[in-house]
Design a protein around this motif. Structure first.
Motif, short mmCIF file in Angstrom:
data_model
loop_
_atom_site.label_atom_id
_atom_site.label_comp_id
_atom_site.label_asym_id
_atom_site.label_seq_id
_atom_site.Cartn_x
_atom_site.Cartn_y
_atom_site.Cartn_z
N ILE A 178 -125.52 -21.15 -19.18
CA ILE A 178 -125.79 -19.77 -19.58
C ILE A 178 -124.83 -18.82 -18.87
O ILE A 178 -124.27 -17.91 -19.50
N MET A 179 -124.62 -19.04 -17.59
CA MET A 179 -123.70 -18.19 -16.83
C MET A 179 -122.30 -18.26 -17.43
O MET A 179 -121.65 -17.23 -17.62
N ALA A 180 -121.84 -19.45 -17.76
CA ALA A 180 -120.50 -19.62 -18.33
C ALA A 180 -120.38 -18.90 -19.68
O ALA A 180 -119.34 -18.31 -19.97
N GLU A 181 -121.43 -18.95 -20.47
CA GLU A 181 -121.40 -18.29 -21.78
C GLU A 181 -121.44 -16.77 -21.65
O GLU A 181 -120.78 -16.06 -22.41
N LEU A 182 -122.21 -16.27 -20.70
CA LEU A 182 -122.36 -14.82 -20.54
C LEU A 182 -121.19 -14.17 -19.82
O LEU A 182 -120.83 -13.04 -20.12
N ASP A 183 -120.64 -14.86 -18.86
CA ASP A 183 -119.62 -14.30 -17.97
C ASP A 183 -118.27 -14.22 -18.68
O ASP A 183 -117.35 -14.99 -18.41
N GLU A 184 -118.14 -13.24 -19.56
CA GLU A 184 -116.94 -13.12 -20.39
C GLU A 184 -115.68 -12.87 -19.58
O GLU A 184 -114.60 -13.34 -19.92
N ASN A 185 -115.78 -12.11 -18.49
CA ASN A 185 -114.59 -11.80 -17.69
C ASN A 185 -114.33 -12.83 -16.59
O ASN A 185 -113.40 -12.68 -15.80
N ARG A 186 -115.16 -13.86 -16.52
CA ARG A 186 -115.00 -14.98 -15.59
C ARG A 186 -114.91 -14.58 -14.12
O ARG A 186 -114.15 -15.13 -13.36
N ASP A 187 -115.75 -13.59 -13.74
CA ASP A 187 -115.75 -13.18 -12.34
C ASP A 187 -116.87 -13.85 -11.54
O ASP A 187 -117.08 -13.55 -10.37
N GLY A 188 -117.61 -14.76 -12.17
CA GLY A 188 -118.67 -15.49 -11.49
C GLY A 188 -119.97 -14.71 -11.38
O GLY A 188 -120.91 -15.15 -10.72
N GLU A 189 -120.04 -13.56 -12.05
CA GLU A 189 -121.25 -12.75 -12.05
C GLU A 189 -121.48 -12.22 -13.46
O GLU A 189 -120.59 -12.23 -14.29
N VAL A 190 -122.71 -11.75 -13.71
CA VAL A 190 -123.06 -11.20 -15.02
C VAL A 190 -123.34 -9.72 -14.85
O VAL A 190 -124.26 -9.33 -14.12
N ASP A 191 -122.53 -8.88 -15.51
CA ASP A 191 -122.77 -7.44 -15.44
C ASP A 191 -123.78 -7.04 -16.51
O ASP A 191 -124.25 -7.88 -17.29
N PHE A 192 -124.13 -5.76 -16.56
CA PHE A 192 -125.17 -5.33 -17.49
C PHE A 192 -124.77 -5.56 -18.94
O PHE A 192 -125.60 -5.98 -19.74
N GLN A 193 -123.53 -5.32 -19.28
CA GLN A 193 -123.09 -5.53 -20.66
C GLN A 193 -123.24 -7.00 -21.06
O GLN A 193 -123.72 -7.31 -22.15
N GLU A 194 -122.87 -7.89 -20.18
CA GLU A 194 -123.00 -9.33 -20.46
C GLU A 194 -124.48 -9.72 -20.56
O GLU A 194 -124.87 -10.51 -21.43
N PHE A 195 -125.31 -9.14 -19.72
CA PHE A 195 -126.76 -9.38 -19.76
C PHE A 195 -127.35 -8.86 -21.07
O PHE A 195 -128.18 -9.53 -21.69
N ALA A 196 -126.91 -7.68 -21.50
CA ALA A 196 -127.43 -7.09 -22.73
C ALA A 196 -127.12 -7.98 -23.93
O ALA A 196 -127.92 -8.05 -24.88
N ILE A 197 -125.99 -8.66 -23.90
CA ILE A 197 -125.65 -9.59 -24.98
C ILE A 197 -126.68 -10.72 -25.05
O ILE A 197 -127.11 -11.13 -26.13
N LEU A 198 -127.10 -11.23 -23.89
CA LEU A 198 -128.13 -12.27 -23.85
C LEU A 198 -129.43 -11.76 -24.47
O LEU A 198 -130.03 -12.43 -25.31
N VAL A 199 -129.87 -10.57 -24.05
CA VAL A 199 -131.12 -10.03 -24.55
C VAL A 199 -131.05 -9.78 -26.06
O VAL A 199 -131.98 -10.11 -26.80
N ALA A 200 -129.93 -9.24 -26.52
CA ALA A 200 -129.76 -8.99 -27.95
C ALA A 200 -129.76 -10.30 -28.73
O ALA A 200 -130.40 -10.41 -29.78
N SER A 201 -129.06 -11.30 -28.23
CA SER A 201 -129.01 -12.60 -28.90
C SER A 201 -130.39 -13.25 -28.98
O SER A 201 -130.77 -13.79 -30.03
N LEU A 202 -131.15 -13.19 -27.90
CA LEU A 202 -132.50 -13.74 -27.91
C LEU A 202 -133.41 -12.97 -28.86
O LEU A 202 -134.26 -13.55 -29.53
N SER A 203 -133.22 -11.65 -28.91
CA SER A 203 -134.03 -10.82 -29.81
C SER A 203 -133.77 -11.19 -31.27
O SER A 203 -134.70 -11.31 -32.06
N VAL A 204 -132.51 -11.40 -31.60
CA VAL A 204 -132.15 -11.81 -32.96
C VAL A 204 -132.73 -13.19 -33.27
O VAL A 204 -133.31 -13.41 -34.33
N ALA A 205 -132.61 -14.10 -32.32
CA ALA A 205 -133.13 -15.46 -32.51
C ALA A 205 -134.65 -15.47 -32.69
O ALA A 205 -135.19 -16.31 -33.41
N CYS A 206 -135.33 -14.53 -32.05
CA CYS A 206 -136.80 -14.49 -32.09
C CYS A 206 -137.34 -13.49 -33.11
O CYS A 206 -138.54 -13.27 -33.18
N TYR A 207 -136.47 -12.89 -33.90
CA TYR A 207 -136.86 -11.84 -34.83
C TYR A 207 -138.02 -12.26 -35.74
O TYR A 207 -139.02 -11.56 -35.85
#
Length: 95
Positions: free
Chosen positions: A58-87
């Protein structure tokens, strides 16, 4: 009066900062912070505890800039993706 969507956005930011403020950069989730967030907030949707490498995946998929951390924008992508999957599930259970 605050709208429901506005409250939801505030909650999303608040949840992110609850975990991101545990160590290091207060505006990013470390691997441990992401693991805690996923296990505590999204355990119903993610099978993180059964697969020891799932956090790394999950970290590898979210961490678009490859800095080893997940910023809010990357986290928001996870939440949006899960929301779409659970629609469909959410729609069925609203009635």
């Amino acid at each position: 009066m605050t709208s429901q969507l506005h409250q939801t956005m505030q909650t999303l930011v608040s949840v992110f900062h609850t975990y991101s403020s545990q160590e290091g950069d207060k505006n990013k989730l470390s691997r441990r912070e992401l693991k805690d967030l996923l296990q505590n907030e999204l355990s119903d949707y993610l099978e993180t505890q059964k697969d020891s490498t799932s956090i790394d995946k999950i970290m590898a998929e979210l961490d678009e800039n490859r800095d080893g951390e997940v910023d809010f924008q990357e986290f928001a992508i996870l939440v949006a993706s899960l929301s779409v999957a659970c629609y469909d599930f959410f729609c069925e259970n609203q009635q």
